[in-house]
Scaffold this motif. Structure first.
Motif, PDB file in Angstrom:
ATOM      1  N   ARG A   1      -9.372  13.369  -3.760  1.00  9.74           N
ATOM      2  CA  ARG A   1     -10.575  12.827  -3.156  1.00  9.74           C
ATOM      3  C   ARG A   1     -11.760  13.169  -4.054  1.00  9.74           C
ATOM      4  O   ARG A   1     -11.897  14.304  -4.517  1.00  9.74           O
ATOM      5  N   THR A   2     -12.607  12.180  -4.319  1.00 10.14           N
ATOM      6  CA  THR A   2     -13.764  12.367  -5.189  1.00 10.14           C
ATOM      7  C   THR A   2     -15.011  12.613  -4.356  1.00 10.14           C
ATOM      8  O   THR A   2     -15.298  11.868  -3.421  1.00 10.14           O
ATOM      9  N   GLU A   3     -15.736  13.670  -4.706  1.00 11.52           N
ATOM     10  CA  GLU A   3     -16.972  14.011  -3.997  1.00 11.52           C
ATOM     11  C   GLU A   3     -18.137  13.955  -4.977  1.00 11.52           C
ATOM     12  O   GLU A   3     -18.081  14.546  -6.058  1.00 11.52           O
TER      13      GLU A   3
ATOM     14  N   LYS B   1     -17.869  12.518   0.507  1.00 11.62           N
ATOM     15  CA  LYS B   1     -16.496  12.360   0.014  1.00 11.62           C
ATOM     16  C   LYS B   1     -16.225  10.873  -0.085  1.00 11.62           C
ATOM     17  O   LYS B   1     -16.184  10.172   0.917  1.00 11.62           O
TER      18      LYS B   1
ATOM     19  N   PHE C   1      -4.815   8.558   5.205  1.00 16.86           N
ATOM     20  CA  PHE C   1      -6.075   9.096   4.715  1.00 16.86           C
ATOM     21  C   PHE C   1      -7.266   8.331   5.285  1.00 16.86           C
ATOM     22  O   PHE C   1      -8.302   8.901   5.581  1.00 16.86           O
ATOM     23  N   GLU C   2      -7.128   7.011   5.414  1.00 15.31           N
ATOM     24  CA  GLU C   2      -8.231   6.234   5.979  1.00 15.31           C
ATOM     25  C   GLU C   2      -8.519   6.679   7.405  1.00 15.31           C
ATOM     26  O   GLU C   2      -9.665   6.830   7.815  1.00 15.31           O
TER      27      GLU C   2
ATOM     28  N   ASP D   1     -14.200   8.151  -2.922  1.00 15.02           N
ATOM     29  CA  ASP D   1     -12.925   7.573  -3.316  1.00 15.02           C
ATOM     30  C   ASP D   1     -11.752   8.523  -3.056  1.00 15.02           C
ATOM     31  O   ASP D   1     -11.869   9.732  -3.213  1.00 15.02           O
ATOM     32  N   LEU D   2     -10.611   7.974  -2.648  1.00 17.71           N
ATOM     33  CA  LEU D   2      -9.404   8.772  -2.461  1.00 17.71           C
ATOM     34  C   LEU D   2      -8.222   8.052  -3.080  1.00 17.71           C
ATOM     35  O   LEU D   2      -8.024   6.863  -2.861  1.00 17.71           O
TER      36      LEU D   2
ATOM     37  N   GLY E   1      -3.165  13.638  -2.253  1.00 14.11           N
ATOM     38  CA  GLY E   1      -4.242  12.755  -2.665  1.00 14.11           C
ATOM     39  C   GLY E   1      -5.299  13.503  -3.453  1.00 14.11           C
ATOM     40  O   GLY E   1      -5.397  14.733  -3.395  1.00 14.11           O
TER      41      GLY E   1
ATOM     42  N   GLU F   1     -10.414   9.925   7.330  1.00 18.79           N
ATOM     43  CA  GLU F   1     -11.823   9.796   6.976  1.00 18.79           C
ATOM     44  C   GLU F   1     -12.631   9.279   8.149  1.00 18.79           C
ATOM     45  O   GLU F   1     -13.760   9.700   8.387  1.00 18.79           O
TER      46      GLU F   1
END
Length: 330
Positions: free
Chosen positions: A119-121, A130, A322-323, A132-133, A117, A326
């Motif tokens: 992941r946008t930070e 952190k 991933f959810e 969007d993924l 994945g 998180e």
């Protein structure tokens, strides 16, 4: 535009982010491109940096058994240093190079069960979150595809693939994990080996190919695996007889075990075509992978699930996995 996640650390009214990767599979050592879509919050915010983090689901072996978790393996800053006005919509295009050892997630368009994945930070006003993924799809380099094709044409079948935490000694491995592709043996080798485990370690100059034979019983092979490493170049892929080269690798793997038993000499050199090999032994490195069973095709490794997860379930599991991760991070 649907923005997937509100930046929780900034509270209600903060900016939102949605990263969209360009369509198609990326390649190891090549560019990953896309756009980060931002939408301003209730007031102006200074976007200090936008960072993409590459993450993978990795298995780890320990005394209690095997566990798996998400591991970040690369970070790349793709933008920042601007003010995002209240309600402003802005897109930040990016191009960043994937690590050469990035695992392959698909072959011939079919998923291998590897979960990667992006992941946008965002760093905004001193706070980081952190957001969007997105699922990352990676296809094989030409030399990797040629080698896998040769295995398929020789009669080997794809069984499973996974990512194992740890390092393979005697290699130039850079990442903290490696990919294992587990193959069922071709009929001509079915008496000698139970399975072949294949690892690619790519670099700018070429590719290290690590082969491990999980052998059936016998005096010399009881409880031991034979580990063999070959090096090939990225150049001239289309001019090589890969069936002959790969068959030569397998023969060396099998004959090496037969000649030396479970205690081979280190540093033994072998050569076939443009490949150079070093042969050494290691302890058993992994158990079975994700359990997908795939039949061998006459024209290569056919990736069609027989006894494991179907492709749609693998894709669904990416999001669920991933959810859940998180949520655990809080």
């Amino acid at each position: 535009m649907v923005f997937k996640r509100l930046l929780g650390s900034l509270g209600v009214g903060g900016p939102t982010v949605d990263t969209v990767l360009d369509p198609g599979a990326a390649l190891p050592g090549s560019n990953l491109s896309g756009q980060v879509h931002l939408k301003g919050g209730d007031s102006d915010f200074d976007i200090e940096h936008i960072t993409l983090e590459l993450v993978a689901r990795v298995e780890a072996e320990h005394e209690e058994g095997e566990s798996e978790g998400v591991l970040a393996f690369d970070r790349m800053t793709v933008g920042g240093g601007f003010r995002l006005a209240s309600g402003e919509v802005r897109s930040v295009p990016f191009t960043a190079m994937l690590p050469w050892e990035t695992p392959i997630t698909e072959l011939y368009g079919q998923g291998l069960g590897i979960v990667l994945g992006v992941r946008t930070e965002l760093s905004v006003a001193g706070a980081k979150d952190k957001g969007d993924l997105d699922q990352l799809t990676v296809g094989p380099l030409p030399v990797q595809e040629a080698i896998l094709e040769a295995f398929g044409q020789l009669g080997f079948g794809f069984k499973s693939a996974d990512l194992e935490y740890g390092r393979i000694g005697g290699t130039g491995q850079q990442l903290p994990f490696y990919q294992e592709i587990e193959l069922t043996p071709a009929p001509q080798y079915a008496q000698a080996v139970n399975e072949i485990e294949l690892t690619f370690l790519a670099n700018p100059g070429g590719l290290e190919v690590v082969l491990e034979a999980d052998k059936r019983g016998g005096f010399f092979s009881e409880g031991h695996d034979a580990l063999t490493r070959f090096t090939v170049s990225h150049d001239g892929v289309g001019h090589q007889d890969w069936n002959a080269i790969v068959d030569g690798w397998i023969r060396q793997l099998v004959e090496h075990r037969a000649s030396y038993g479970s205690h081979a000499a280190y540093g033994h050199e072998g050569q076939h075509g443009h490949s150079h090999g070093e042969h050494h032994h290691n302890g058993h490195r992994s158990g079975p992978g994700m359990g997908t069973a795939v039949a061998a095709g006459a024209a290569g490794l056919a990736v069609g699930v027989v006894g494991g997860m179907v492709a749609a379930e693998v894709v669904d599991e990416v999001g669920d996995f991933f959810e859940g991760d998180e949520e655990e991070e809080g």
